[in-house]
Design an enzyme around this catalytic site. Structure first.
Site, PDB file in Angstrom:
ATOM      1  CD  GLU A  39      -5.731   7.820   3.787  1.00 36.32           C
ATOM      2  OE1 GLU A  39      -4.499   7.864   3.718  1.00 36.32           O
ATOM      3  OE2 GLU A  39      -6.480   7.825   2.786  1.00 36.32           O
ATOM      4  N   GLY A  64       1.442  16.063   5.353  1.00 33.99           N
ATOM      5  CA  GLY A  64       2.049  17.189   4.667  1.00 33.99           C
ATOM      6  C   GLY A  64       2.287  18.375   5.592  1.00 33.99           C
TER       7      GLY A  64
END
Length: 314
Positions: free
Chosen positions: A270, A276
């Site tokens: 992906e 983050g």
């Protein structure tokens, strides 16, 4: 673009929080980014989109936006569309790439369309369709929500009897559930910054796979950078990640997750368009290995907005 003075950015909104399943991680990432910008003299202000976003952005005198929203509402093109409408430059990918990157099914379909390697998969519409998974891709498989990040709702399935429960677990987070052939091998991630691939990281969780707990709670996951691959394999991995990132139409910064099977083949899993930025996050880790500190990383991501001209800019 080289930016020397914090005043060049004007007033910056760091949007974070929101209402997705990744809210708490988004708040941590957003706070880290906000603190880094303020530490460097940038006129930056935090904005939790759970409390409303259009009015404060429209009337708050902001010049640009640093997006730190993870998951739905932040990585799916929604906030990007709002900012396009308001005419505010923002960090990261545009509307289309964000929407595609958040949709694991369509990302994989796109990669297959340009002949990039990604594990075979199928969609599970309801619990009665679980048997189709075995017929189409066999076992073991990885079952996950098609529109979530941070590994929420994911399960490894090794026996047919486990499929219905794995589907129910994923279905709690998303109406669309994807089953993907399990790749037995090493897990790697490649951070991308301004068109360049940073040093890859090999992720080694103590648990069976890199789930939410392994990412944010357990503290037992090992991260290897240098990743241990031969130089030729690193070049292959970085090239594949750049191709995957470009195929989805991503820009600015992001991260591509890849598996390497026992035969040495890489498989795209992906793309993350708003990764983050916490103390355990992978992009800062890769940047550090490339000699880029956290403050410099945040600065460089924001600086990309100065060359932005809407959806097709930057």
């Amino acid at each position: 673009m080289v930016v020397e003075q914090p005043s060049a950015f004007g007033k910056v909104a760091v949007v974070m929080g929101g209402t997705s399943a990744e809210r708490e991680i988004s708040l941590k990432s957003g706070t880290a980014v906000l603190t880094a910008l303020q530490r460097q003299g940038v006129d930056a202000h935090g904005l939790d989109t759970r409390d409303g976003v259009i009015e404060p952005l429209q009337h708050g005198g902001f010049d640009r936006v640093f997006i730190m929203l993870h998951g739905r509402g932040g990585e799916d093109g929604v906030i990007q569309g709002v900012l396009e409408t308001l005419g505010l430059p923002y960090t990261g990918s545009g509307v289309l790439a964000s929407a595609l990157g958040m949709d694991k099914q369509r990302t994989k379909q796109l990669w297959l369309g340009v002949e990039l390697p990604t594990p075979p998969f199928c969609m599970i519409g309801d619990v009665q369709e679980c048997g189709v998974v075995i017929d189409e891709i066999g076992l073991p498989v990885f079952v996950k929500p098609a529109h979530e990040g941070s590994s929420v709702g994911m399960s490894k399935v090794t026996e047919a009897e486990q499929l219905p429960e794995a589907w129910r677990k994923a279905r709690q987070f998303d109406e669309c559930v994807l089953a993907e052939r399990w790749i037995d091998g090493g897990e790697y991630t490649v951070a991308i910054l301004a068109g360049e691939a940073l040093p890859p990281i090999r992720v080694q969780p103590a648990r069976e796979f890199y789930d939410y707990e392994a990412k944010y709670l357990a503290g037992t996951t090992q991260y290897h950078c240098p990743c241990g691959l031969a130089d030729s394999a690193i070049e292959e991995l970085q090239s594949l990640a750049l191709q995957a990132f470009a195929a989805v139409g991503c820009r600015g910064w992001g991260r591509v997750d890849v598996m390497r099977d026992r035969d040495g083949n890489f498989w795209l899993i992906e793309v993350n368009t708003v990764p983050g930025m916490t103390e355990r996050s992978l992009v800062p880790m890769a940047a550090k290995a490339a000699g880029i500190g956290f403050d410099a990383l945040v600065w460089r991501i924001l600086a990309q907005t100065l060359a932005q001209g809407g959806e097709h800019g930057a």
